[in-house]
Design a protein around this motif. Structure first.
Motif, PDB file in Angstrom:
ATOM      1  N   ALA A  94       0.246  -4.762   3.808  1.00 58.68           N
ATOM      2  CA  ALA A  94       0.022  -5.113   2.263  1.00 58.68           C
ATOM      3  C   ALA A  94       1.840  -5.901   1.853  1.00 58.68           C
ATOM      4  CB  ALA A  94      -0.893  -3.992   0.879  1.00 58.68           C
ATOM      5  N   HIS A 118       1.668  -8.907  -0.220  1.00 56.13           N
ATOM      6  CA  HIS A 118       1.981 -10.342  -0.025  1.00 56.13           C
ATOM      7  C   HIS A 118       0.692 -10.839  -0.388  1.00 56.13           C
ATOM      8  CE1 HIS A 118       4.560 -10.402   4.231  1.00 56.13           C
ATOM      9  NE2 HIS A 118       3.727  -9.400   4.166  1.00 56.13           N
ATOM     10  N   GLU A 119       0.486 -12.019  -0.502  1.00 47.46           N
ATOM     11  CA  GLU A 119       0.012 -13.103  -1.637  1.00 47.46           C
ATOM     12  C   GLU A 119      -1.620 -13.024  -0.999  1.00 47.46           C
ATOM     13  OE1 GLU A 119      -1.407 -17.187  -3.211  1.00 47.46           O
ATOM     14  OE2 GLU A 119       0.458 -16.684  -1.730  1.00 47.46           O
ATOM     15  N   GLY A 120      -2.270 -12.388  -1.536  1.00 48.62           N
ATOM     16  CA  GLY A 120      -3.972 -11.793  -1.301  1.00 48.62           C
ATOM     17  C   GLY A 120      -4.434 -10.680  -0.883  1.00 48.62           C
ATOM     18  N   ARG A 121      -3.125  -9.659  -1.132  1.00 49.68           N
ATOM     19  CA  ARG A 121      -3.157  -8.500  -0.598  1.00 49.68           C
ATOM     20  C   ARG A 121      -3.235  -7.871  -1.722  1.00 49.68           C
ATOM     21  NH1 ARG A 121      -4.112  -7.329   5.117  1.00 49.68           N
ATOM     22  NH2 ARG A 121      -3.341  -8.072   5.953  1.00 49.68           N
ATOM     23  N   THR A 122      -3.866  -6.697  -1.429  1.00 51.14           N
ATOM     24  CA  THR A 122      -4.172  -4.882  -2.342  1.00 51.14           C
ATOM     25  C   THR A 122      -3.826  -4.370  -2.505  1.00 51.14           C
ATOM     26  OG1 THR A 122      -6.538  -5.389  -2.698  1.00 51.14           O
ATOM     27  CG2 THR A 122      -5.600  -7.211  -4.437  1.00 51.14           C
ATOM     28  N   ASP A 140       5.482  -8.294  -9.181  1.00 49.67           N
ATOM     29  CA  ASP A 140       5.274  -9.318  -8.905  1.00 49.67           C
ATOM     30  C   ASP A 140       7.061 -10.144  -8.122  1.00 49.67           C
ATOM     31  OD1 ASP A 140       3.627  -9.633 -11.846  1.00 49.67           O
ATOM     32  OD2 ASP A 140       2.941  -9.711 -10.303  1.00 49.67           O
TER      33      ASP A 140
END
Length: 543
Positions: free
Chosen positions: A469, A494-498, A525
């Motif tokens: 992530a 990474h975009e879309g990761r949590t 961010d």
């Protein structure tokens, strides 16, 4: 302590010579206290001889590397002496290391033998050796000795050995009883002062650990420095509060004890209550350790002023002491805590506050002096062009002297960078006052100093980058009242990761020693960066 600039040549130039002289002087002198057991010079030497036979039987010879993966236990001393009897090089390894960290040091040093505690073997080292990492062909497991841990006694149990490692792994009791294949004794290794005795791993400008090559001459020189600073007499015990794998514990406990004939009080690993019991039992006269350990000992609820009455001389290294803390500890211990300054590359001290003197406080910064240079040691404060600066001006601390190592193991690039024109560039920023007292102000590099242990941010970042992530990672040090500094991390995802910060901390725990993993992680961010895309650590620190 010798006056500044006075010359004193150590009486021995190699550790085996130093030990042989002490053994001949009094073979019945006690040199190790470990809970309810004691070991004399003769007993330590006999066990080292048996271990040397076992190592020689496996082909270990002069110049080979022997790794020690143990706590503050008697086998650290006997195993190291066994290696030196053969002219081999000791590789002390932090017992907090994970498998990844251990694997790197075994591979980098090309160690051919490993001496380990049974617990560290089964939990960490066994898989590393089974994976074929490094050149280890003999593993010696520590004797099944009773230790006290967190106030309790326990016995190490028998250790199962995987079939593929049979013949390469054995307990010290078994392998030290074995004879060489032809029934003969081993041939002692011939060593001189310039031969490497230890590889003590440290971190450098790239974050990749480097093995500082401490020679026999380096070590015997600073053993003599400790004799001068401690004023120890034969039979006066040393409290081994520092870890023996660290250069401070190595020289300030082990070699000092062997040099003087002073019992080294070993307590397996640091625990305040257990250490307090050792003090009550052995009545040590001298100790040196990290300020965090001294604070923990001072704050032990069961401690009384009478417990510390035997401690005549106390030194602290690894991190500067705040003047208020020095005053507080003096009130508890009943004796002044002296500063000392050094590093792995200098085989422990280059500066110290002479015994019986008090360190001055800089009126501008409020910093407590780390002392004056020890005998035969030269120190400069230099600017970026390595030109000397005036007293009171900040610059990098450069040192040279008989305790400074010749460089790093198999790292000519790093050696050339740090050891220039005969001077070691410490990477620390400091200044000297008009009276010759030195002060440590800041670190030139981004190294984090947590409880006296050095942490390089890039190593922690490298681990964070292995998480699926994490897109970017930056690690900095933050002030901590107890640890001096603590490790904190900032990441972007990474975009879309949590991912939760607690999950990332647990992720780091699995692959980093306890003093290295981040105590807090903040998810951002966007990272603050320069125009060229470099992450601005000073922004993350808030400075």
């Amino acid at each position: 302590m010798l006056p500044l600039g006075q010359h004193l040549r150590p009486p021995h130039h190699t550790v085996p010579q130093m030990c042989a002289s002490a053994l001949a002087a009094d073979p019945d002198a006690v040199v190790i206290h470990a809970f309810d057991r004691t070991w004399t010079y003769a007993e330590v030497d006999a066990e080292a001889h048996r271990l040397a036979r076992a190592l020689a039987g496996a082909g270990v010879a002069a110049g080979d590397r022997v790794a020690l993966f143990v706590q503050n236990d008697p086998i650290f001393v006997t195993g190291l002496l066994a290696a030196w009897k053969l002219g081999a090089i000791g590789v002390p390894i932090n017992p907090m290391n994970t498998g990844r960290e251990l694997a790197f040091q075994l591979e980098d040093s090309a160690a051919v033998a490993l001496i380990a505690l049974p617990g560290l073997w089964t939990q960490v080292a066994q898989q590393v050796v089974a994976d074929g990492i490094g050149d280890v062909r003999l593993v010696i497991l520590a004797p099944h000795t009773a230790w006290r841990q967190d106030g309790e006694q326990f016995e190490t149990s028998s250790v199962p050995v995987p079939p593929e490692l049979l013949g390469r792994v054995g307990s010290a009791e078994v392998v030290s009883a074995d004879t060489l294949p032809d029934g003969s004794d081993y041939t002692p290794g011939a060593v001189c002062a310039d031969d490497v005795a230890l590889l003590t791993y440290t971190s450098g400008t790239t974050g990749r650990p480097k093995g500082a090559m401490n020679t026999h001459g380096n070590l015997t020189f600073n053993a003599e420095t400790y004799v001068q600073m401690s004023a120890l007499q034969p039979g006066e015990p040393i409290l081994a509060i520092a870890p023996l794998f660290h250069i401070t514990g190595m020289v300030g406990h082990v070699l000092l004890g062997l040099r003087v004939g002073a019992p080294i009080v070993l307590s397996h690993r640091f625990h305040p209550q257990v250490m307090l019991e050792s003090i009550r039992h052995s009545r040590p006269v001298f100790t040196i350790g990290a300020i965090t350990a001294l604070m923990a000992l001072a704050d032990c609820p069961a401690a009384t002023a009478a417990d510390f009455a035997s401690l005549r001389t106390i030194y602290s290294g690894g991190a500067p002491i705040a003047p208020a803390l020095a005053d507080r500890l003096e009130g508890i211990f009943g004796t002044y805590v002296h500063n000392v300054y050094g590093m792995s590359e200098t085989s422990s001290p280059t500066h110290l506050v002479p015994r019986g003197q008090r360190a001055p406080v800089d009126p501008v910064s409020g910093a407590l002096s780390v002392g004056r240079p020890v005998y035969d040691t030269q120190v400069r404060i230099a600017d970026e062009q390595r030109a000397d600066v005036q007293a009171g001006t900040y610059g990098e601390i450069l040192v040279r002297g008989p305790q400074v190592t010749p460089g790093y193991w198999n790292r000519p690039d790093a050696t050339a960078e740090s050891f220039a024109d005969g001077w070691l560039r410490t990477g620390d920023i400091g200044f000297v006052d008009a009276d010759g007292w030195y002060y440590l102000v800041d670190r030139k590099k981004d190294m984090i100093n947590a409880s006296g242990y050095k942490v390089w941010p890039r190593e922690v970042e490298d681990v964070l980058y292995t998480h699926p992530a994490v897109a970017e990672a930056a690690v900095v040090g933050a002030a901590d009242a107890y640890r001096g500094e603590t490790v904190i991390a900032f990441v972007t995802l990474h975009e879309g990761r949590t991912v939760n910060p607690s999950e990332l901390i647990d992720f780091c725990k699995a692959d980093l020693a306890a003093y290295k993993y981040p105590r807090s992680i903040e998810i951002l961010d966007e990272m603050p960066k320069t125009a060229t895309g470099k992450i601005l650590r000073r922004k993350l620190r808030g400075t």
